[in-house]
Design an enzyme around this catalytic site. Structure first.
Site, PDB file in Angstrom:
ATOM      1  N   ASN A   7       0.878  -1.180   0.000  1.00  0.00           N
ATOM      2  CA  ASN A   7       0.000   0.000   0.000  1.00  0.00           C
ATOM      3  C   ASN A   7       0.912   1.227   0.000  1.00  0.00           C
ATOM      4  O   ASN A   7       1.541   1.544   0.996  1.00  0.00           O
ATOM      5  CB  ASN A   7      -0.877  -0.045   1.252  1.00  0.00           C
ATOM      6  N   ARG A  90      -2.624  -2.335  -3.378  1.00  0.00           N
ATOM      7  CA  ARG A  90      -3.805  -1.495  -3.193  1.00  0.00           C
ATOM      8  C   ARG A  90      -3.701  -0.321  -4.159  1.00  0.00           C
ATOM      9  O   ARG A  90      -2.674   0.366  -4.198  1.00  0.00           O
ATOM     10  CB  ARG A  90      -3.860  -0.971  -1.765  1.00  0.00           C
ATOM     11  N   HIS A 179     -12.927   3.255  -0.022  1.00  0.00           N
ATOM     12  CA  HIS A 179     -12.951   2.261   1.073  1.00  0.00           C
ATOM     13  C   HIS A 179     -13.637   0.968   0.634  1.00  0.00           C
ATOM     14  O   HIS A 179     -14.123   0.199   1.471  1.00  0.00           O
ATOM     15  CB  HIS A 179     -13.734   2.764   2.307  1.00  0.00           C
ATOM     16  N   ARG A 240     -11.538  16.550   6.801  1.00  0.00           N
ATOM     17  CA  ARG A 240     -12.266  16.833   5.550  1.00  0.00           C
ATOM     18  C   ARG A 240     -13.685  17.293   5.858  1.00  0.00           C
ATOM     19  O   ARG A 240     -14.305  16.773   6.786  1.00  0.00           O
ATOM     20  CB  ARG A 240     -12.333  15.580   4.678  1.00  0.00           C
ATOM     21  N   GLU A 383      -8.108  -4.592   5.608  1.00  0.00           N
ATOM     22  CA  GLU A 383      -8.021  -4.390   4.165  1.00  0.00           C
ATOM     23  C   GLU A 383      -6.911  -5.245   3.540  1.00  0.00           C
ATOM     24  O   GLU A 383      -7.036  -5.715   2.422  1.00  0.00           O
ATOM     25  CB  GLU A 383      -7.805  -2.904   3.866  1.00  0.00           C
TER      26      GLU A 383
END
Ligand code: ADP
Length: 402
Positions: A7, A90, A179, A240, A383
C-alpha cells in the site's frame, strides 16, 4: 503461498506478508519519509519490532529495502524471494474501468496511469510501487485491488451528479466511492457472523476512521456510498469537510483572500471535526475535551454522530430495510459512545443496541439488544487480508477461505 500486500503513498510504503493457508501475518511494516530526511522502516517480524534507518530516496529503494528485510538472515520472515508467491497492490482509483481486482499487465498499468488525474495524490505512487516490484520480483505475479471497484455496482441514478451531463461524459465526473475493500470485507464478515449468505442480506457498513464512509450493500453489492468523486464527500471527517453546499467555495473566494488552492486545502485539511472543534482531528482528544466541558468539541461529536445517523436512515430507505449495521475503522471499532449516539432514538426502525455489550465490545461482536430487529455489529476491518484474498482469487489459487 505467501502474498505480499503493498500500500504505497507519496512518501511511504506499507507492507504485509500474509500466509494464505493460515491467514497469518508473517511480517508487516511501514517505510516512511521516502526521499525526505531520515527515512526509516519500522517493521514487525515474528512479533518483534525492528527499526531500520536507510537512505531511501525512491519507491524502488523502499521496495528493495522491504524485500531485504523480509529475507534478512536474522530478522527476516522468509528464506528468500521464492517464498513470495504474489504481490497484491492497493490502488486508490480504478475509475469506471475496473469493476473488480485484476492481474497487472501493461494495459492495466496504462489505465492506472490514466486514472491518476482522478487521484493525483495516490495513483502515481502506487504505480511507482508496481514498477519497483516488477524490477525486483520480475517472475512474481501481481494483482491490483482498487478502492473504487466495489462501488462500480452503484446504479446510474446513484452515481450521476445533477450537473450538465456532458461533464460526466467528457471529464468522468461522477460518484466513485472509496474504502471499497473495507466495505466488502465487512459485509462478508457480517454474513459469516449472521450465518446467512450475502445474497440474502441488506447491510449498512460504517467505516469510521480519519477518513469515513458508509455503504449500503444489497445482496453483497454496493448500491450507495457516501464518498463521491473524491473522498471529501459525505460524512464530516477528521479534517475533511464532507458534504457542504458547493457554492460556499465561490462565496469564500469572494469574501476572503483565499486562492482556489487555499480553499481546497482548507476543505481537505482544516475542516471536519478539527475545523469545528478547533482542537483536534482525533476523536480521543475530542472526547476528553468534551468531558472537560469544551462546547465546540461536543458540537463536533454531535455533528459527526448526527450525520452518521442521517446517512444510515437514508440508506435504510435506499435498501427498503436493513438486516445488519456494521461499525468499523478506528472510531467505529473503539468509540462506544460514538456508536451509541449515532444509533440513538432509532428504535422505531428496529435498531437498538445493548449499552453493556456496546461498552465492553472487543473484537468482532454483536452489540444489538435482544429485542432489536436489526443486528448491529462491531467488526475490525482488515483491508490487507482482503487484498491478499482477492490476489489469490484472481490468480486462481486453491486456498482455504477462513
Ligand atoms: P485511517 O482513516 O487513518 O486509517 P483509522 O481507521 O486508524 O484511520 O482511525 C483513526 C481514528 O480513530 C483516530 O483519529 C481516532 O479519532 C479514532 N480512534 C482510535 N482509537 C480510538 C478510541 N479508543 N476512542 C475514540 N476514537 C478512537
Amino acid at each position: 503461498m505467501n502474498v505480499l500486500v503493498i500500500n504505497s503513498g507519496s512518501s511511504s510504503v506499507k507492507y504485509k506478508l500474509i500466509d494464505m493457508q493460515s491467514d497469518a501475518v508473517l511480517g508487516s511494516g511501514l517505510c516512511e519519509r521516502i526521499g525526505l530526511d531520515q527515512p526509516r522502516i519500522v517493521s514487525e517480524h515474528h512479533g518483534r519490532k525492528i527499526v531500520s534507518e536507510d537512505d531511501i530516496k525512491t519507491h524502488l529503494g523502499a521496495i528493495h529495502a522491504i524485500i531485504d528485510l523480509l529475507t534478512h538472515p536474522e530478522n527476516g520472515v522468509v528464506k528468500d524471494v521464492s517464498e513470495i508467491s504474489a504481490v497484491g497492490h492497493r490502488i486508490a482509483h480504478g475509475g469506471d474501468q475496473f469493476k473488480e481486482s485484476v492481474f497487472i499487465d501493461e494495459e492495466v498499468c496504462a489505465v492506472i496511469h490514466e486514472c491518476s488525474e482522478l487521484a493525483p495524490l495516490h495513483n502515481p505512487y502506487m504505480l511507482d510501487a508496481i514498477v519497483a516490484c516488477r524490477a525486483i520480483l520480475p517472475e512474481v505475479p501481481m494483482v491490483a485491488v482498487f478502492d473504487t471497484a466495489f462501488h462500480q455496482s452503484l446504479p446510474e441514478h446513484a452515481f450521476i451528479y445533477a450537473i450538465p451531463f456532458d461533464y460526466y461524459i467528457k471529464h468522468r465526473i461522477r460518484k466513485y466511492g472509496f474504502h471499497g475493500t473495507s466495505h466488502k470485507y465487512l459485509a462478508e464478515q457480517a454474513s459469516n457472523l449472521i450465518g446467512k449468505p450475502l445474497d440474502a442480506l441488506k447491510i449498512i457498513t460504517c467505516h469510521l476512521g480519519n477518513g469515513a464512509s458508509i455503504c449500503a450493500i444489497d445482496k453483497g453489492r454496493s448500491v450507495e456510498t457516501s464518498m463521491g468523486f473524491t473522498p471529501a464527500e459525505g460524512l464530516p471527517m477528521g479534517t475533511r469537510c464532507g458534504s457542504i453546499d458547493p457554492l460556499i467555495f465561490k462565496f469564500l473566494q469572494d469574501k476572503t483572500e483565499l486562492s482556489v488552492q487555499e480553499v481546497y486545502t482548507m476543505l481537505n485539511k482544516d475542516s471536519g471535526v478539527l475545523g469545528i472543534s478547533g482542537i483536534s482531528s482525533d476523536f480521543r482528544d475530542l472526547q476528553t475535551a468534551s468531558m472537560n466541558g469544551d462546547q465546540r468539541a461536543k458540537l463536533a461529536i454531535d455533528i459527526f454522530c448526527y450525520r452518521v445517523k442521517n446517512i444510515i436512515g437514508s440508506y435504510i430507505a435506499v435498501l427498503n430495510g436493513v438486516d445488519a449495521i456494521v461499525f468499523s475503522g478506528g472510531i467505529g471499532e473503539n468509540a462506544s459512545n460514538i456508536r451509541e449516539q449515532s444509533l440513538a432514538d432509532m428504535d422505531w426502525l428496529g435498531i437498538e443496541i445493548d449499552p453493556d455489550l456496546n461498552r465492553q465490545a472487543k473484537g468482532n461482536i454483536e452489540i444489538s439488544s435482544k429485542k432489536a430487529k436489526v443486528r448491529t455489529y462491531v467488526i475490525k476491518t482488515d483491508e490487507e487480508i482482503s487484498i491478499a484474498k482477492d490476489t489469490a482469487l484472481v490468480l486462481g489459487w486453491n486456498f482455504k477461505e477462513n
